[in-house]
Design a protein around this motif. Structure first.
Motif: not given
Length: 976
Positions: A94, A128, A130, A141, A143-144, A146, A148, A167, A175
């Motif tokens: 991730y 990802k 996003y 932010h 997301p690529s 992140c 989690l 989440i 995400r």
């Protein structure tokens, strides 16, 4: 109670208390294992499985497993090592490693450390779908990137308790989500920044860090993406790249300076490291060891520092000639000031000169200013802006328990069984305390009562919300006290042993029957009874109050009845109880503590002969025995021709004093006005001489927060231009007047203070090193006093006084002026905004002063949000602004923030000169007005992306819902 246990750690026996986790033990023993989702400031999240160890043959998480007797812990077994590597490889699916060009590679990235120390040399990253979200003003932010881990969610849900982030585990891939999927900049996020602080990677980053933190992070984003993609495709073994990135991270240490400081906004006293590169402020980093806030910040403390480098900063002394300012040298300005002060003193006497201290000065600077007034000029005309807000609370506590300050710490508020908030918008005025109260309510189930005329956010959390008529809080509390006595619920043993004046107090409130209280306050009798019952059943009660109490005509009396109620029920001197007047400015407590009061010497020492002689001997001069003037009396003294010179340090008196037009008139009239500040404020514009002061990041010293906690600040960089720290400027003026002071540092000033003031006897810079702090009174051996009144009250006989109530309903409204103005702070700005309006992101969220009106008034006057309205005061002033129709206010009441986007919109254009007779504090919130619609408007004065419009879109949950993560095949737990 904790008990001793014996555990075996990697074949070595250790005896220890059973109150710690395995991870705590490993850190203590300096045995490294990864712990990616773990943050010392949060509870264990248990979401990453990178901290797995073997215990008695089973795999467990070290972060959440407490040690127990006969436990056999093995960290380096093949099973444990393989499980940790598997967990890390999961995370690396991730998160793409490109550390050398990552802004988070600053020697504190736990994932970077884990990859290197665990011998991971490759990854299988999954793209990802996003996009990066940079819609907010302060952070980004990605997301690529992140992983989690859920740290941001835990921080938002259960620590800051803003309940914005969660989440969505049902998405593929899952995400992090804001509200119901809103962009950050159009969500209910209040930008406290706690999520950014705890993020272990670069998924959440301060915008101020981007392109700045590192030798290669400045690279063009498109080129950077190509480099990242190229590295990912060509490098099956990235060990060499990781080694290079580790060296680059080490090199950043010489580029980035980390300086411990204390926030300069409200009185909570949050401390943190500020990261700087040259004069650039990269970020603010709160630490778990920060004694007040831990990892928490608010939007101003985290992101509100751009004013330090504002182009509007004063950098040279200014002297006014023929109505215009010209630049001057320090020598010229100081000599001119000394000459004029000397002339005025000789002509009119020392008491013709007044001094107003800043509540943002350090303690050492406050001490020197009052010493300049008393020992050099010879007057006790020294006051500070506590007069505008805090003095009534101080009076109420002096009357009853002897010390005019918080009786305990913020931990006592958190640990109370019942928290009562009176006249205080906690989540906007003192956001970190607001978070702690919400956490206490959410996690511990603490009972919460809010008494206020306006239903702000903290009121939404209350078990009981009481909405009295403006200025009648004292009657509500007196009614509660009488009901408690009538039911025989008073703490008889506590009163008998530790309190005087019970019968006199009982007599003074006999008229506050349920019928009378209901008639005068508008509060239903059932609510009075309910509050009394809640207090009676609570094991401990803490009461907070703010300007909603103190800025009324009866502010001192209301503060007194608050303390009386605590005494009546035995809620002093024990953990989780006590009185907490929430100090508004960062050093409003300290400036008073260290002597900037007209009727007390430093350390609240009275003007008795022995004390005066002590100071005379130390200062080698004769002192004036006559108490000085309060600020309103100084302003009045100018208009009456008795005050001829005024020296104002760091206060925009024109904007913050009551009756702005009259205050402006006085400062235009005074013979000689010196203003010392960072900016050319409305007050500074009227000065004869303006002296450029350094910001807190440009000097050293100490502050005192609302808890009586003394903390050090350190210098991050040199003062801008020719500006100087206040203590150096004051010393220059004193010496030009013949004082012959030669202080070389704030530490040296503190040494003098502690010799003269018993409550600071044990305060030394060594004892305040780093994040260490002391709560006064501090004994000579360094022991301090977090909780007051454990054994005795600060009175001659050690007993508290149940002080009789003297209160009458306010009578300021008339047949024409039927509407009452309420004022207060907004989250995004501090006070009138001299610092915060120079921060673009804060200005973006609240760009202008608004006038919040009730739906009833909106209907009566055909007003909608965005309409331009005229507010006219009974006292003669007026203000024009745009309306914001809101359910927060009701009936014949409007709310206008203290934030003044323009001087003509300052609420003190409306306030009068009536003051609370006991404290000298203006009755800001007793201002009757009329309103009139001027023109139609389309746009709300608050942008639609402001968090207030999205608060109903928040999602409340406990933690990160980690069980949902474990149910997904790719995150199946690795424990046994």
């Amino acid at each position: 109670m904790f008990k001793l246990v014996i555990v075996t750690l990697n074949e070595r026996q250790i005896e220890l208390n059973d109150n710690i986790t395995i991870l705590d033990l490993l850190k203590r023993e300096k045995i490294y294992i990864p712990h990616i989702c773990y943050n010392e400031g949060l509870v264990p999240i248990q979401s990453c499985d990178t901290c797995i160890v073997e215990v008695n043959g089973r795999l467990v998480r070290a972060c959440s497993t407490k040690v127990s007797d006969n436990m056999n812990i093995v960290t380096n077994s093949e099973k444990a090592v393989n499980a940790r590597k598997t967990a890390l490889q999961r995370i690396l699916r991730y998160h793409k490693l490109y550390c050398t060009i990552c802004e988070n590679n600053n020697g504190d990235c736990v994932l970077h450390e884990a990859v290197i120390k665990s011998g991971i040399v490759s990854q299988s990253y999954i793209e990802k779908p996003y996009a990066i979200d940079d819609s907010g003003p302060f952070y980004v932010h990605d997301p690529s990137q992140c992983i989690l881990c859920g740290r941001c969610v835990e921080a938002c849900q259960d620590f800051a308790v803003n309940e914005v982030i969660w989440i969505n585990w049902d998405l593929n891939p899952p995400r992090v989500v804001w509200d119901n999927g809103n962009p950050i900049g159009n969500s209910s996020c209040v930008n406290c920044g706690t999520c950014v602080t705890v993020c272990p990677v670069n998924a959440l980053m301060e915008k101020s860090m981007l392109g700045e933190a590192g030798y290669f992070t400045w690279i063009n984003p498109e080129l950077k993406k190509k480099m990242i993609d190229s590295i990912g495709k060509s490098e099956e073994n990235f060990s060499l790249l990781m080694t290079i990135s580790e060296l680059e991270a080490k090199a950043r240490e010489s580029q980035i300076k980390k300086t411990k400081t204390v926030c300069i906004y409200c009185g909570v006293g949050c401390s943190f490291e500020v990261w700087t590169k040259g004069r650039k402020i990269l970020k603010v980093e709160p630490k778990p060891e920060s004694p007040v806030n831990g990892i928490l910040t608010c939007v101003k403390g985290k992101f509100g520092w751009d004013f330090v480098n504002s182009q509007e900063r004063l950098t040279k002394p200014l002297i006014k000639e023929n109505g215009k300012f010209r630049e001057a040298t320090w020598e010229e300005a100081i000599n001119y000031i000394a000459q004029r002060l000397r002339e005025i003193k000789e002509k009119y006497g020392p008491d013709s000169i007044g001094f107003i201290a800043s509540d943002k000065m350090t303690n050492e600077e406050a001490y020197l200013l009052q010493k300049l007034a008393r020992a050099v000029i010879g007057t006790n005309n020294i006051d500070n802006s506590a007069r505008y807000c805090q003095s009534p609370a101080t009076i109420g506590l002096w009357r009853t328990v002897g010390i005019g300050a918080d009786s305990g710490t913020i931990k006592d508020i958190e640990n109370a069984d019942l928290i009562i908030i009176v006249g205080h918008n906690t989540t906007e005025s003192h956001p970190v305390v607001g978070s702690k109260i919400k956490r206490s309510k959410k996690i511990r189930g603490t009972k919460l009562v809010v008494i206020d005329v306006r239903k702000h956010e903290i009121a939404d959390w209350a078990d009981l919300f009481i909405r009295p008529k403006p200025g009648t809080d004292a009657a509500v509390l007196a009614g509660v006290a009488k009901y408690i006595i009538d039911q025989g619920w008073e703490n008889k043993e506590f009163i008998s042993k530790r309190v005087n004046g019970y019968e006199e107090f009982k007599e003074s409130i006999k008229g506050f029957t349920l019928d009378y209280v209901e008639s005068v306050t508008g509060v239903p009798r059932e609510q009075i009874i309910k509050l009394a019952e809640m207090i009676h059943s609570a094991k401990s009660v803490a009461i907070l109050w703010g300007m909603g109490v103190t800025q009324h005509l009866g502010g001192a009396d209301t503060s007194t009845i608050i303390s009386d109620l605590l005494l009546l029920t035995g809620n002093y001197g024990k953990p989780g109880s006590g009185a907490f007047p929430m100090r508004g400015h960062n050093n409003v407590q300290g400036v008073s503590d260290f002597g900037c009061l007209p009727n007390y010497l430093p350390g609240y020492q009275k003007f008795d002969e022995a004390t005066i002689v002590k100071f005379e001997e130390a200062w080698r001069t004769k002192l004036n025995r006559k108490p000085g003037l309060q600020i309103p009396q100084m302003i009045e003294g100018i208009l009456e021709g008795n005050i001829h010179a005024l020296y104002i340090v760091g206060e925009d008196t024109v904007m913050v004093d009551c009756g702005t037009p009259l205050t402006r008139q006085a400062l235009e009239k005074v013979d000689f006005l010196i203003v010392q500040d960072m900016f050319l404020t409305e007050t500074a514009k009227l000065a004869d001489v303006v002296l450029p002061a350094a910001a807190s990041l440009e000097k050293e010293g100490t502050f005192v927060n609302t808890e009586r906690r003394i903390q050090r600040i350190y210098k991050a960089f040199e003062p801008l231009g020719d500006s100087l720290p206040d203590w150096i400027i004051i010393q220059k003026i004193a010496n030009a007047l013949g004082a012959n002071w030669n202080y070389s540092s704030p530490a040296e000033i503190m040494e003098e203070i502690r010799r003269l003031c018993p409550i600071f006897a044990g305060v030394t810079y060594e004892r305040l090193e780093g994040f260490k702090s002391l709560l006064w009174p501090v004994n000579e051996d360094g022991t301090d006093t977090p909780l007051l009144y454990v054994n005795a009250f600060a009175t001659p006989d050690g007993k508290a006084i149940l002080y009789p109530l003297e209160w009458k309903p306010p009578q300021l409204k008339d047949e024409v002026h039927k509407i009452t103005v309420n004022t207060g702070r907004v989250l995004e700005h501090f006070h009138v905004g001299n610092m915060t309006r120079r921060v673009e992101g804060l200005r973006r969220k609240v760009p202008e002063t608004f006038i919040e009106i009730s739906k009833e008034l909106a209907q009566k006057y055909s007003i909608k949000s965005g309409d331009l309205i005229l507010v006219k005061s009974k006292f003669g002033g007026e203000l024009i602004g745009r309306a914001l129709v809101s359910e927060r206010v009701q009936g014949e009441e409007i709310f206008i923030p203290l934030y003044a986007s323009d001087p003509m919109k300052a609420v003190n254009n409306l306030t009068g000169t009536v003051i609370d007779k006991n404290s000298g504090t203006p009755a800001y919130k007793d201002t009757p007005v009329t309103i009139e619609k001027i023109s139609e408007g389309n746009e709300t004065p608050l942008p639609r992306d402001n968090w207030r419009f999205h608060i109903n879109e928040r999602r409340r949950q406990f933690g990160i819902e980690v069980e949902k993560k474990w149910k997904r095949e790719e995150f199946k737990p690795l424990t046994e």
